[in-house]
Design an enzyme around this catalytic site. Structure first.
Site, PDB file in Angstrom:
ATOM      1  N   GLU A  61      37.393  39.825  30.999  1.00 46.24           N
ATOM      2  CA  GLU A  61      38.145  39.006  30.601  1.00 46.24           C
ATOM      3  C   GLU A  61      37.685  37.208  29.879  1.00 46.24           C
ATOM      4  O   GLU A  61      37.848  36.393  30.108  1.00 46.24           O
ATOM      5  CB  GLU A  61      39.438  38.673  31.799  1.00 46.24           C
ATOM      6  CG  GLU A  61      40.746  39.280  31.719  1.00 46.24           C
ATOM      7  CD  GLU A  61      41.707  39.192  32.448  1.00 46.24           C
ATOM      8  OE1 GLU A  61      41.913  38.064  33.454  1.00 46.24           O
ATOM      9  OE2 GLU A  61      43.356  39.977  32.833  1.00 46.24           O
TER      10      GLU A  61
ATOM     11  N   GLU B 123      43.779  47.090  33.275  1.00 49.81           N
ATOM     12  CA  GLU B 123      44.201  46.494  34.562  1.00 49.81           C
ATOM     13  C   GLU B 123      45.769  45.909  33.587  1.00 49.81           C
ATOM     14  O   GLU B 123      46.018  45.931  32.652  1.00 49.81           O
ATOM     15  CB  GLU B 123      43.661  45.295  34.255  1.00 49.81           C
ATOM     16  CG  GLU B 123      42.457  44.667  35.740  1.00 49.81           C
ATOM     17  CD  GLU B 123      42.333  43.299  35.804  1.00 49.81           C
ATOM     18  OE1 GLU B 123      42.749  43.001  35.225  1.00 49.81           O
ATOM     19  OE2 GLU B 123      41.022  42.558  35.677  1.00 49.81           O
TER      20      GLU B 123
END
Length: 477
Positions: free
Chosen positions: A176, A375
């Protein structure tokens, strides 16, 4: 219908600091996550400069995956996992981050982990840096605000790429990476880049410079990895939160576009190899001049990624109206206003399966690279009743998201490599440090203070996901 390819990578996703524990075992050094407290009584997590007496640090024990990985891998294999996303802890390989030689005990642990995975036909998908950079690098160098970290990260990559070149095919550089731009949420820049906002409070020059160093490091890792093993598939990893304008007021759409530009900033560079025009314009407007060295722009061009990994949990709705009702429930993670068309989890995260399909379409249309959903999941309080955990709510969540994922592949023509739900076994929550916020198909008997037997127990969703995998996503009942 055969909507997904036969080699589709079904599995799950973990991170070292949320599952391994053993924070000071076999020469491991302290990471930034090791000085991050749990969130007691709904208080914010506290960042310390060192381990302090009287505080509970969830990463120190986590679920003790460092010692239980063989037991856990059997359960993953029973579900039929074709891959498992894990991260390597930088501080197991280089305890302080700036040593010349790697720690052999750390290297040996991941040798054993990957061998155990491959024994069951589970493909390792490895994140190189996932929110646990060495604490020493923050204290000594100022984290990723210092260009020196590019060199140190490259040394780390050399060590793991050469050691595991015959065991790992799929890699991702930074978890991320675009979280650096969410500096209003102080925890994110600290975990992503070791940026202590008390020192650089909303200093946008520091934030953008930090991202530049990480983007150069990511590109160098791609170049280096392909040189070591041309068969490596090295991707980026971005947090993607789908967003909608609150109304058809054009000003709301302007706000939505601003939000997307923050989401796309890093992946635009990592996939296209240059800074996008909107980013350069924004930096000019804010008086930000990046410090670059000769060759940086060429490095970005040469070091583009092979695929786009991304997380998807929720969507947000944005408004240009300063008096609009804020989405208070999830204010520490997302901004914006309430969406009356969507329900939310117990932690205020909007549940939006259609948003996943829209996100996939946006990313694939933009980059024309294979996507990998690395995810996705639902955090919930699970109850053990008569020796069982009936988590129909989790099954419903995944059924709806997988249906939309398959529509994206089948109807929209998106190229999708795999799907690894977050936390296939209960682990410490990254946002809150809690264990009660559970994501897994496997229950772990531990509470928010690390108390409990650590015993593993299958939830109802375990057998459901096993059936999904065995049918390659055709049987979602």
């Amino acid at each position: 219908m055969g909507r997904l390819p036969e080699n589709f990578l079904w599995g799950g996703a973990l991170s070292a600091h949320q599952c391994e524990g053993a924070y000071d075992v076999d020469g491991k050094g302290l990471s930034v996550s090791d000085v991050l407290t749990g969130a007691r009584h709904n208080e914010d997590r506290i960042i310390h400069e060192e381990v302090m007496p009287g505080y509970y640090y969830p990463s120190h024990k986590a679920i003790d995956f460092y010692h239980t990985y063989k037991e856990d891998m059997k359960l993953f294999a029973e579900m039929g996992f074709r891959c498992l996303r894990v991260s390597i802890s930088w501080t197991r390989i280089f305890p302080n981050g700036d040593e010349i030689e790697p720690n052999q005990k750390g290297l040996e642990f991941y040798d054993s982990l990957f061998e155990e995975m491959l024994k069951y036909g589970i493909e390792p998908v490895v994140t190189i840096l996932h929110n646990d950079m060495p604490l020493h690098l923050v204290k000594e160098y100022g984290g990723w605000t210092n260009r020196k970290l590019i060199e140190l990260f490259e040394r780390y990559c050399v060590a793991i790429f050469t050691r595991y070149k015959d065991k790992v095919k799929y890699w991702m550089t930074f978890n991320e990476i675009n979280n650096m731009l969410k500096y209003e949420f102080q925890l994110l820049p600290y975990l992503s880049g070791g940026v202590v906002l008390d020192e650089h409070l909303e200093d946008e020059t520091v934030i953008y410079q930090t991202m530049h160093y990480q983007l150069i490091a990511s590109a160098r890792a791609v170049i280096l990895g392909h040189a070591i093993n041309p068969d490596f598939k090295i991707g980026c990893m971005a947090g993607f939160i789908m967003n909608y304008p609150e109304t058809c007021n054009p000003e709301d759409s302007i706000e939505s576009n601003k939000t997307y530009k923050k989401l796309y900033f890093c992946t635009d560079v990592q996939c296209r190899g240059n800074y996008p025009g909107y980013a350069l314009a924004e930096m000019r407007k804010r008086g930000i001049v990046l410090e670059m060295e000769d060759g940086d722009l060429e490095t970005l061009k040469q070091g583009t990624v092979d695929y786009v990994g991304f997380s998807y949990y929720m969507s947000e709705t944005v408004s240009s109206n300063p008096n609009a009702e804020a989405n208070e429930a999830a204010k520490k993670i997302i901004k914006g206003v309430k969406n009356p068309y969507l329900k939310a989890s117990e932690w205020g995260w909007t549940i939006d399966p259609v948003g996943l399909r829209l996100a996939m379409d946006k990313l694939y249309s933009r980059y024309q690279l294979p996507l990998f959903i690395v995810e996705c999941g639902l955090g919930a309080v699970d109850k053990v009743e008569d020796g069982a955990i009936h988590d129909d709510y989790r099954i419903d969540y995944f059924r709806a998201h997988i249906e939309e994922m398959e529509k994206s592949v089948d109807e929209d023509g998106v190229e999708l490599m795999g799907f690894t739900p977050w936390g296939p076994i209960d682990i410490v929550s990254a946002s809150t440090g809690e264990m009660k916020k559970r994501y897994g198909f496997i229950y772990v008997d531990l509470d928010d203070e690390g108390n409990g037997t650590g015993k593993r127990m299958k939830k109802d969703s375990f057998d459901w996901y096993k059936k999904v995998i065995s049918s390659n996503g055709e049987d979602l009942r």
